[in-house]
Design an enzyme around this catalytic site. Structure first.
Site, PDB file in Angstrom:
ATOM      1  N   GLU A 125       0.877  -1.090   0.039  1.00 25.54           N
ATOM      2  CA  GLU A 125      -0.071   0.047   0.097  1.00 25.54           C
ATOM      3  C   GLU A 125       0.902   1.255  -0.108  1.00 25.54           C
ATOM      4  OE1 GLU A 125      -3.257   0.363   2.892  1.00 25.54           O
ATOM      5  OE2 GLU A 125      -3.445  -1.698   2.887  1.00 25.54           O
TER       6      GLU A 125
HETATM    7  C1  BG6 Z   1      -4.357   1.640   5.136  1.00 25.40           C
HETATM    8  C2  BG6 Z   1      -5.438   0.517   5.186  1.00 25.40           C
HETATM    9  O1  BG6 Z   1      -4.018   1.842   6.523  1.00 25.40           O
HETATM   10  O2  BG6 Z   1      -4.702   2.958   4.699  1.00 25.40           O
HETATM   11  C3  BG6 Z   1      -6.709   0.811   3.973  1.00 25.40           C
HETATM   12  O3  BG6 Z   1      -4.945  -0.744   5.185  1.00 25.40           O
HETATM   13  C4  BG6 Z   1      -6.822   2.339   4.052  1.00 25.40           C
HETATM   14  O4  BG6 Z   1      -7.568  -0.049   4.483  1.00 25.40           O
HETATM   15  C5  BG6 Z   1      -5.632   3.049   3.714  1.00 25.40           C
HETATM   16  O5  BG6 Z   1      -7.954   2.625   3.269  1.00 25.40           O
HETATM   17  C6  BG6 Z   1      -5.863   4.585   3.506  1.00 25.40           C
HETATM   18  O6  BG6 Z   1      -6.597   5.170   4.585  1.00 25.40           O
HETATM   19  P1  BG6 Z   1      -7.929   5.725   4.291  1.00 25.40           P
HETATM   20  O7  BG6 Z   1      -8.285   6.005   5.833  1.00 25.40           O
HETATM   21  O8  BG6 Z   1      -7.361   7.042   3.754  1.00 25.40           O
HETATM   22  O9  BG6 Z   1      -8.670   5.128   3.862  1.00 25.40           O
END
Ligand code: BG6
Length: 485
Positions: free
Chosen positions: A384
């Site tokens: 991510e």
């Molecule tokens: C990560 C998570 O921490 O961040 C995701 O694994 C999440 O599920 C992503 O969507 C981004 O965070 P947000 O709160 O901007 O959607």
């Protein structure tokens, strides 16, 4: 003479792609036998810059169960990937994805978590997704638990606080591994396991009635159960499908000392160790000494079963994955704090922030990659990374230069880390298609290369529209990271 030979670029088989989670994309929350999940009872945030995930108590759960609409619970509707998966995967294929990370909703397979027989209809949906990925030669990377579990397990045994949840989870993982033997090469157990120290969303434990000290104890206890379950699932996978690989997943929160004052450096080191602790257990197979000391000095007592240490030691993960969005600053004294990915941390005056106050730090990614490679010597996978932003749709187009700029700078640093000798398997940016925000449940915090026509109230045609970044990422993938212009 000593010959210097170092990798100069992304490896040929580098896994480029994107990452999602069931509770943020699927929708279809109450059909085909699916049970209600913990994610579906968390109300959307009243203040879009504040996380809503901690306000979960027995009365808010009761109110959620009595509310059969999606209005206050946008994760129930997602972006209706359940019915749009063919179209979405086709678009991922058009960008040239090598890998697609998604999660299985445990409650589609075992609606109450403790059922003895799986729900065939739930499996059939993931069969169809895998068929579609196979059609395009896209490798699946599956997370077994991404911020949700069957709500029934929270009601029955307070989620992961009860050791019985280990057996419920491994019953689920066993049927999933058997069903998909030979079809899925890469797996992850728990998404951002360390965020369980923040409460309900990761462990399904309701602890709002406890004081801070008791909460900390309860959370580390629940996390111990997850760590054991993760090791058991790794063992199962190796037995059921020896060619498949299991990874752990951490929300990496690199932190810097506020100054070079040794007290600050030490405080930052401790913060960092508490973050890496989870990967230490999952990759090295034991609780590190610094954490045992932290527990002892803070009155945290973790109940372990006799065999737990043996279980942890016997099944370390094959690769190490993490999310990377931002960095923070740590000082021995409390200082000014910023918002962030599941956490808050000290402000760094050298960094810019996203619209949601997350500090943007591409060089920090290179630092983190080097540190994690040095520490674990296992292949790394960035599962991510991305920018949540307010996009504007103008004449059917989204000119998201800011997103391209963010991603480009991070990918450049990945390349530098590879030249430093880091073994990096792949990169799945977060939210290749706009989805429901985890922390605030809003739609207008968009990460995607693909715009989805839906607003925060759930209005819209759900039409998918390619943004400028779509074409940019396509070029990045086809040039294997050589063309970032
Ligand atoms: C990560 C998570 O921490 O961040 C995701 O694994 C999440 O599920 C992503 O969507 C981004 O965070 P947000 O709160 O901007 O959607």
């Amino acid at each position: 003479m000593y010959k210097v030979d170092f990798p100069k670029d992304f490896p040929k088989n580098f896994l480029w792609g994107g990452a999602t989670a069931a509770n943020q994309i699927e929708g279809a929350w109450d059909i085909d036998g699916k049970g209600l999940t913990t994610a579906e009872v968390v109300r959307k945030a009243d203040d879009r810059k504040k996380m809503s995930m901690n306000i979960v108590d027995p009365s808010s759960i009761k109110a959620a169960i009595n509310d059969s609409t999606t209005a206050n619970y946008p994760k129930r509707r997602g972006i209706d990937f359940y019915h749009h998966y063919k179209e979405d995967i086709k678009l991922f294929a058009e960008m040239g994805f090598k890998v697609f990370r998604f999660s299985i909703a445990w409650a589609r397979i075992f609606p109450n978590g403790d059922n003895l027989q799986p729900n065939e209809k739930g499996f059939e949906f993931y069969d169809r997704v895998l068929d579609e990925l196979e059609n395009y030669g896209i490798e699946p990377l599956i997370t077994l638990s991404h911020y949700e579990m069957p709500l029934a397990l929270t009601q029955k045994q307070n989620g992961w606080l009860d050791r019985a949840t280990i057996a419920d989870f491994t019953r689920y993982t066993e049927v999933v591994f058997k069903r998909y033997r030979g079809r899925v090469r890469y797996w992850l157990t728990f998404n951002e396991i360390n965020t369980g120290t923040w409460g309900f969303h990761e462990t399904g434990v309701v602890d709002s009635h406890l004081d801070k000290k008791e909460q900390e104890n309860v959370r580390y206890q629940a996390l111990h159960h997850q760590l054991v379950a993760s090791a058991l699932a790794t063992k199962q996978l190796h037995e059921i499908d020896p060619k498949a690989k299991m990874g752990c997943m951490l929300a990496r929160m690199q932190t810097y000392p506020a100054t070079c004052r040794p007290e600050d450096v030490r405080a930052a080191q401790m913060e960092d160790q508490k973050n890496l602790f989870f990967t230490d257990v999952q990759a090295r197979g034991e609780y590190p000494e610094f954490m045992n000391r932290y527990f002892a000095e803070n009155g945290i007592q973790i109940k372990m079963a006799e065999k737990d240490q043996e279980i942890l030691a016997s099944s370390p993960v094959d690769f190490v994955s993490f999310s990377y969005y931002m960095t923070t600053v740590t000082s021995a004294e409390a200082g000014e704090e910023v918002n962030g990915n599941m956490a808050t941390g000290g402000r760094n005056k050298y960094l810019e922030e996203s619209d949601w106050g997350w500090q943007i730090d591409p060089i920090g990614l290179r630092i983190t990659l080097n540190e994690m490679w040095d520490r674990y010597r296992k292949p790394l996978f960035i599962v991510e990374n991305g920018l949540g932003a307010l996009d504007k749709l103008e004449d059917g187009k989204v000119h998201d230069e800011y997103r391209i700029d963010y991603l480009r700078k991070h990918i450049e640093q990945m390349k530098e880390a590879i030249k430093d000798g880091v073994q990096l398997m792949g990169y799945t940016m977060w939210g290749p298609i706009d989805l429901i925000s985890f922390s605030t449940s809003e739609m207008s915090k968009r990460y995607g290369f693909i715009y989805v026509d839906q607003d925060d109230e759930g209005n819209g045609s759900l039409k998918r529209i390619r943004k400028d970044s779509f074409y940019w990422y396509k070029k990045v993938i086809s040039s294997n990271g050589a063309d970032l212009a």
